[in-house]
Design a protein around this motif. Structure first.
Motif, PDB file in Angstrom:
ATOM      1  N   UNK A   1       0.829  -1.195   0.000  1.00  0.00           N
ATOM      2  CA  UNK A   1       0.000   0.000   0.000  1.00  0.00           C
ATOM      3  C   UNK A   1       0.872   1.257   0.000  1.00  0.00           C
ATOM      4  N   UNK A   2       1.850   1.302   0.884  1.00  0.00           N
ATOM      5  CA  UNK A   2       2.726   2.471   0.961  1.00  0.00           C
ATOM      6  C   UNK A   2       3.484   2.697  -0.344  1.00  0.00           C
ATOM      7  N   UNK A   3       3.987   1.614  -0.928  1.00  0.00           N
ATOM      8  CA  UNK A   3       4.770   1.743  -2.167  1.00  0.00           C
ATOM      9  C   UNK A   3       3.885   2.051  -3.375  1.00  0.00           C
ATOM     10  N   UNK A   4       2.795   1.290  -3.520  1.00  0.00           N
ATOM     11  CA  UNK A   4       1.958   1.384  -4.713  1.00  0.00           C
ATOM     12  C   UNK A   4       1.052   2.603  -4.698  1.00  0.00           C
ATOM     13  N   UNK A   5       0.347   2.790  -3.611  1.00  0.00           N
ATOM     14  CA  UNK A   5      -0.647   3.864  -3.552  1.00  0.00           C
ATOM     15  C   UNK A   5      -0.010   5.193  -3.147  1.00  0.00           C
ATOM     16  N   UNK A   6       0.837   5.166  -2.132  1.00  0.00           N
ATOM     17  CA  UNK A   6       1.411   6.408  -1.624  1.00  0.00           C
ATOM     18  C   UNK A   6       2.763   6.753  -2.231  1.00  0.00           C
ATOM     19  N   UNK A   7       3.324   5.842  -3.015  1.00  0.00           N
ATOM     20  CA  UNK A   7       4.604   6.063  -3.702  1.00  0.00           C
ATOM     21  C   UNK A   7       5.752   6.352  -2.722  1.00  0.00           C
ATOM     22  N   UNK A   8       5.755   5.616  -1.618  1.00  0.00           N
ATOM     23  CA  UNK A   8       6.797   5.740  -0.598  1.00  0.00           C
ATOM     24  C   UNK A   8       7.956   4.818  -0.990  1.00  0.00           C
ATOM     25  N   UNK A   9       9.203   5.258  -0.844  1.00  0.00           N
ATOM     26  CA  UNK A   9      10.345   4.383  -1.157  1.00  0.00           C
ATOM     27  C   UNK A   9      10.302   3.083  -0.337  1.00  0.00           C
ATOM     28  N   UNK A  10      10.801   2.008  -0.922  1.00  0.00           N
ATOM     29  CA  UNK A  10      10.707   0.672  -0.352  1.00  0.00           C
ATOM     30  C   UNK A  10      11.215   0.572   1.082  1.00  0.00           C
ATOM     31  N   UNK A  11      12.381   1.130   1.378  1.00  0.00           N
ATOM     32  CA  UNK A  11      12.945   0.991   2.726  1.00  0.00           C
ATOM     33  C   UNK A  11      12.066   1.693   3.761  1.00  0.00           C
ATOM     34  N   UNK A  12      11.575   2.883   3.434  1.00  0.00           N
ATOM     35  CA  UNK A  12      10.701   3.609   4.354  1.00  0.00           C
ATOM     36  C   UNK A  12       9.354   2.897   4.488  1.00  0.00           C
ATOM     37  N   UNK A  13       8.862   2.363   3.377  1.00  0.00           N
ATOM     38  CA  UNK A  13       7.597   1.624   3.397  1.00  0.00           C
ATOM     39  C   UNK A  13       7.711   0.400   4.297  1.00  0.00           C
ATOM     40  N   UNK A  14       8.808  -0.326   4.183  1.00  0.00           N
ATOM     41  CA  UNK A  14       9.019  -1.519   5.003  1.00  0.00           C
ATOM     42  C   UNK A  14       9.158  -1.195   6.477  1.00  0.00           C
ATOM     43  N   UNK A  15       9.880  -0.125   6.770  1.00  0.00           N
ATOM     44  CA  UNK A  15      10.085   0.286   8.160  1.00  0.00           C
ATOM     45  C   UNK A  15       8.757   0.669   8.816  1.00  0.00           C
ATOM     46  N   UNK A  16       7.934   1.424   8.109  1.00  0.00           N
ATOM     47  CA  UNK A  16       6.642   1.838   8.653  1.00  0.00           C
ATOM     48  C   UNK A  16       5.660   0.683   8.719  1.00  0.00           C
ATOM     49  N   UNK A  17       5.699  -0.198   7.735  1.00  0.00           N
ATOM     50  CA  UNK A  17       4.839  -1.381   7.767  1.00  0.00           C
ATOM     51  C   UNK A  17       5.137  -2.209   9.007  1.00  0.00           C
ATOM     52  N   UNK A  18       6.413  -2.333   9.346  1.00  0.00           N
ATOM     53  CA  UNK A  18       6.820  -3.115  10.517  1.00  0.00           C
ATOM     54  C   UNK A  18       6.260  -2.517  11.809  1.00  0.00           C
TER      55      UNK A  18
END
Length: 143
Positions: free
Chosen positions: A91-108
């Protein structure tokens, strides 16, 4: 063998442990407690305590000299945490266009507190956006 339907409450810390064990399981990589400690950058004593708790809950089989083994219930619980993480990250990467590392950190961080209902809606919306790419293209043009 069927997985028990009993509710198992895991702390966010135990969820992180079981998710790491599950990733090793998916990669067919035997994982011992000391290796898990190095991987998670946590003391061996803390890892031993967490593994003992996971073992008591019937999620893993563990002794300090052998690789950690997920039980069927452990696989079930770990898969739930793992899927939460990936739904949020996508969701963070696809919809919000957040970079992968930041998306993973926030998902965690969020995977431990999000309700199943909200997670389900995020997943449905992400899939909708993937099928209707013009929505994301229009959004990116405006922002």
């Amino acid at each position: 063998m069927t997985v028990q339907s009993k509710e198992i409450n895991l702390t966010s810390g135990l969820e992180d442990y079981i998710e790491s064990i599950y990733i090793a399981y998916l990669n067919s990589t035997p994982l011992k407690g000391a290796e898990l400690a190095r991987k998670m950058n946590i003391s061996r004593a803390s890892v031993s305590e967490a593994l003992s708790k996971l073992s008591t809950k019937g999620l893993i089989k563990y002794n300090s000299y052998e690789a950690i083994v997920l039980t069927q219930q452990g696989i079930y619980e770990a898969k739930k945490v793992y899927n939460k993480h990936h739904i949020l990250k996508k969701f963070f990467e696809t919809v919000l266009d957040i970079p992968s590392s930041e998306a993973g950190e926030n998902a965690c961080k969020i995977e431990h507190i999000i309700s199943e209902e909200i997670l389900k809606e995020i997943n449905k919306f992400t899939q909708y956006c993937e099928r209707n790419t013009q929505i994301l293209e229009n959004y990116k043009k405006e922002h």
